[in-house]
Design a protein around this motif. Structure first.
Motif, PDB file in Angstrom:
ATOM      1  N   GLY A  92       1.011  -1.427   0.033  1.00  0.00           N
ATOM      2  CA  GLY A  92      -0.191  -0.019  -0.016  1.00  0.00           C
ATOM      3  C   GLY A  92       0.903   1.432  -0.084  1.00  0.00           C
ATOM      4  N   ARG A  93       1.634   1.188   0.754  1.00  0.00           N
ATOM      5  CA  ARG A  93       2.871   2.406   0.829  1.00  0.00           C
ATOM      6  C   ARG A  93       3.562   2.567  -0.538  1.00  0.00           C
ATOM      7  N   GLY A  94       3.884   1.617  -1.407  1.00  0.00           N
ATOM      8  CA  GLY A  94       4.575   1.673  -2.695  1.00  0.00           C
ATOM      9  C   GLY A  94       3.293   2.271  -3.524  1.00  0.00           C
ATOM     10  N   TRP A  95       2.008   1.906  -3.369  1.00  0.00           N
ATOM     11  CA  TRP A  95       1.033   2.479  -4.011  1.00  0.00           C
ATOM     12  C   TRP A  95       0.758   3.961  -3.985  1.00  0.00           C
ATOM     13  N   ILE A  96       0.855   4.200  -2.653  1.00  0.00           N
ATOM     14  CA  ILE A  96       0.845   5.682  -2.398  1.00  0.00           C
ATOM     15  C   ILE A  96       1.946   6.604  -2.846  1.00  0.00           C
ATOM     16  N   ILE A  97       3.197   6.063  -2.825  1.00  0.00           N
ATOM     17  CA  ILE A  97       4.595   6.822  -3.234  1.00  0.00           C
ATOM     18  C   ILE A  97       4.354   6.617  -4.747  1.00  0.00           C
ATOM     19  N   ALA A  98       3.998   5.733  -5.537  1.00  0.00           N
ATOM     20  CA  ALA A  98       3.850   6.010  -6.977  1.00  0.00           C
ATOM     21  C   ALA A  98       2.956   6.715  -7.148  1.00  0.00           C
TER      22      ALA A  98
END
Length: 182
Positions: free
Chosen positions: A81-87
């Motif tokens: 989820g964090r990766g999705w947010i940063i992307a």
């Protein structure tokens, strides 16, 4: 024990990389005319997260807790989820509240569904990682402290970003006067 240390090493490395990315993005946003709001609470966030991670290191090394794989899996889901947010935020992702006049809010990725997905992930991380080590009391203490700081942060961020949501026609976002921050 080595698996516990490996997990905490990876989490620590991740945090350091995130701070590097955030610092780089903050610099770029400020160079584009952005300004920071809420800097008065930022040291509390940094201190809370540093104490949380340092305390986990201490407890894992000196208590050698048993690792719970279901909780580790839950933590890994949060990190996706964090990766999705940063992307979704790209070079606008930072650990500070930076407003760039003329820009609009991101409404893609998780921001299409939630107003503050990053804080949802952070709240989950602060609680779930200690649970992965069986440190339920630590998860509760830091979870409550984190929610208090996040409440302060979200109120400040909402106020700062309000002017980007739907500014009246013909108006431009301006940095605040030197008024005290909430």
């Amino acid at each position: 024990m080595w698996l516990n240390i490996t997990i905490l090493s990876l989490v620590t490395l991740q945090r350091l990389v995130e701070l590097y990315i955030a610092r780089r993005n903050t610099k770029k946003l400020l160079e584009r005319g952005g300004f920071e709001l809420g800097s008065n609470h930022y040291p509390f966030i940094v201190a809370l997260h540093a104490l949380w991670l340092a305390g986990l290191w201490y407890l894992v090394i000196y208590q050698s807790p048993v690792l719970s794989l279901p909780w580790i899996f839950a933590y890994l889901v949060l990190e996706a989820g964090r990766g999705w947010i940063i992307a979704a935020l790209g070079n606008r992702w930072t650990t500070r509240i930076i407003v760039v006049p003329g820009e609009t809010l991101v409404d893609e990725g998780p921001y299409k569904y939630f107003r503050h997905p990053n804080y949802m992930v952070v709240a989950g991380e602060i609680f779930i990682l200690p649970m992965a080590f069986g440190l339920w009391w630590y998860a509760v203490i830091f979870g409550v402290l984190n929610l208090a700081v996040l409440g302060w942060r979200i109120r400040t961020e909402d106020k700062a970003l309000e002017q980007l949501r739907e500014p009246p026609a013909g108006t431009e976002v301006q940095p605040p006067e030197s008024a005290p921050e909430p």
